[in-house]
Design an enzyme around this catalytic site. Structure first.
Site, PDB file in Angstrom:
ATOM      1  N   HIS A  87      35.605   1.863 -45.943  1.00  0.00           N
ATOM      2  CA  HIS A  87      36.800   1.575 -45.148  1.00  0.00           C
ATOM      3  C   HIS A  87      37.225   2.844 -44.403  1.00  0.00           C
ATOM      4  CE1 HIS A  87      41.014   0.713 -44.195  1.00  0.00           C
ATOM      5  NE2 HIS A  87      40.653  -0.555 -44.212  1.00  0.00           N
ATOM      6  N   GLU A 151      35.943  -3.067 -37.819  1.00  0.00           N
ATOM      7  CA  GLU A 151      37.347  -2.642 -37.760  1.00  0.00           C
ATOM      8  C   GLU A 151      37.491  -1.384 -36.916  1.00  0.00           C
ATOM      9  OE1 GLU A 151      39.826  -3.963 -41.394  1.00  0.00           O
ATOM     10  OE2 GLU A 151      38.791  -2.137 -41.898  1.00  0.00           O
TER      11      GLU A 151
HETATM   12  P1  PGA Z   1      45.691  -4.095 -41.050  1.00  0.00           P
HETATM   13  O1  PGA Z   1      44.585  -3.412 -41.978  1.00  0.00           O
HETATM   14  O2  PGA Z   1      45.500  -5.576 -41.147  1.00  0.00           O
HETATM   15  O3  PGA Z   1      46.991  -3.630 -41.626  1.00  0.00           O
HETATM   16  O4  PGA Z   1      45.452  -3.591 -39.658  1.00  0.00           O
HETATM   17  C1  PGA Z   1      43.266  -3.864 -41.961  1.00  0.00           C
HETATM   18  C2  PGA Z   1      42.443  -3.006 -42.874  1.00  0.00           C
HETATM   19  O5  PGA Z   1      42.787  -1.847 -43.091  1.00  0.00           O
HETATM   20  O6  PGA Z   1      41.440  -3.457 -43.424  1.00  0.00           O
END
Ligand code: PGA
Length: 231
Positions: A87, A151
């Site tokens: 992550h 992401e």
């Molecule tokens: P968020 O986080 O939905 O608050 O943008 C997503 C993540 O960190 O996986």
């Protein structure tokens, strides 16, 4: 088609709040919903049999002098079948580089943990490099236990408007790399400011197989709306 929803609670809720959250989820029996809890609560997996509980992290060695770390064997012992890997916040605040993430991917797959591996580059060149670095020496047959979460780091927790076109292009690009280089149809989720208001558009405008949700997953009503839209 039913989409996959992963909630990443990060380090946000109290013990009381997590128990109340799991109490509700356990009654639902949603099979496309995984909730990644802080490691100290992973043992609750033994109590909440209908909830799919995942880890947010683990270490790449099974055992040794690694103060404060979590062995993948502990995940197995608690019956945990899923974990996030790589992550953005692990990279940013805990110095996880591609080499560390690659070792975690190999270790997690060796231990039969299904991995949600995060990819955060924006340009095609970097995405390709990121994938090749993170999946170096990973056995092709193990890739069936991998989900990718795309992401872009600038979107995480930002509340910014999702750039559907960019997400769609990059998700399709990630799928094409896995097809071409590893001969596998990988599932790709999107994460970064997903909420109950933009979820429908995200599904309509992109080729994603699900979502990874942080902030909006902390609110039970909001995540329920997101799950409903994903069924
Ligand atoms: P968020 O986080 O939905 O608050 O943008 C997503 C993540 O960190 O996986």
């Amino acid at each position: 088609m039913q989409k996959i929803v992963i909630a990443n609670l990060k380090m946000n809720l109290s013990k009381k709040e997590i128990i109340s959250y799991l109490d509700k989820i356990n009654k639902l029996k949603e099979d496309n919903f995984i909730v990644c809890v802080p490691s100290i609560f992973l043992h609750l997996n033994n109590e909440y049999k209908n909830a799919k509980i995942g880890s947010q992290n683990f270490y790449y060695d099974d055992k040794g002098s690694y103060t404060g770390e979590i062995s993948p064997l502990y995940l197995k012992e608690e019956g945990i079948k899923y974990s996030l890997v790589g992550h953005y916040e692990r990279r940013e605040y805990f110095n996880e580089n591609f080499n560390v993430i690659n070792k975690k991917v190999i270790s997690g797959l060796k231990n039969n943990i299904k991995l949600i591996v995060c990819i955060d580059s924006l340009s095609k060149t970097f995405i390709k490099y990121e994938i090749h670095s993170i999946f170096k020496n990973v056995k092709k047959e193990d890739l069936k236990n991998v989900l990718i979460a795309y992401e872009p780091s600038y979107m995480i927790g930002s509340g910014k408007k999702v750039n559907y076109e960019q997400v769609n292009n990059n998700v399709n690009y990630i799928k094409s790399i896995f097809k071409k280089d590893y001969n596998i149809d990988v599932k790709v989720l999107y994460g970064g400011s997903v909420d109950e208001n933009n979820i429908e558009k995200i599904y309509n405008k992109t080729n994603i197989d699900g979502v990874l949700v942080g902030k909006s997953a902390l609110d039970y009503e909001k995540i329920m709306k997101i799950i409903k839209m994903s069924n």
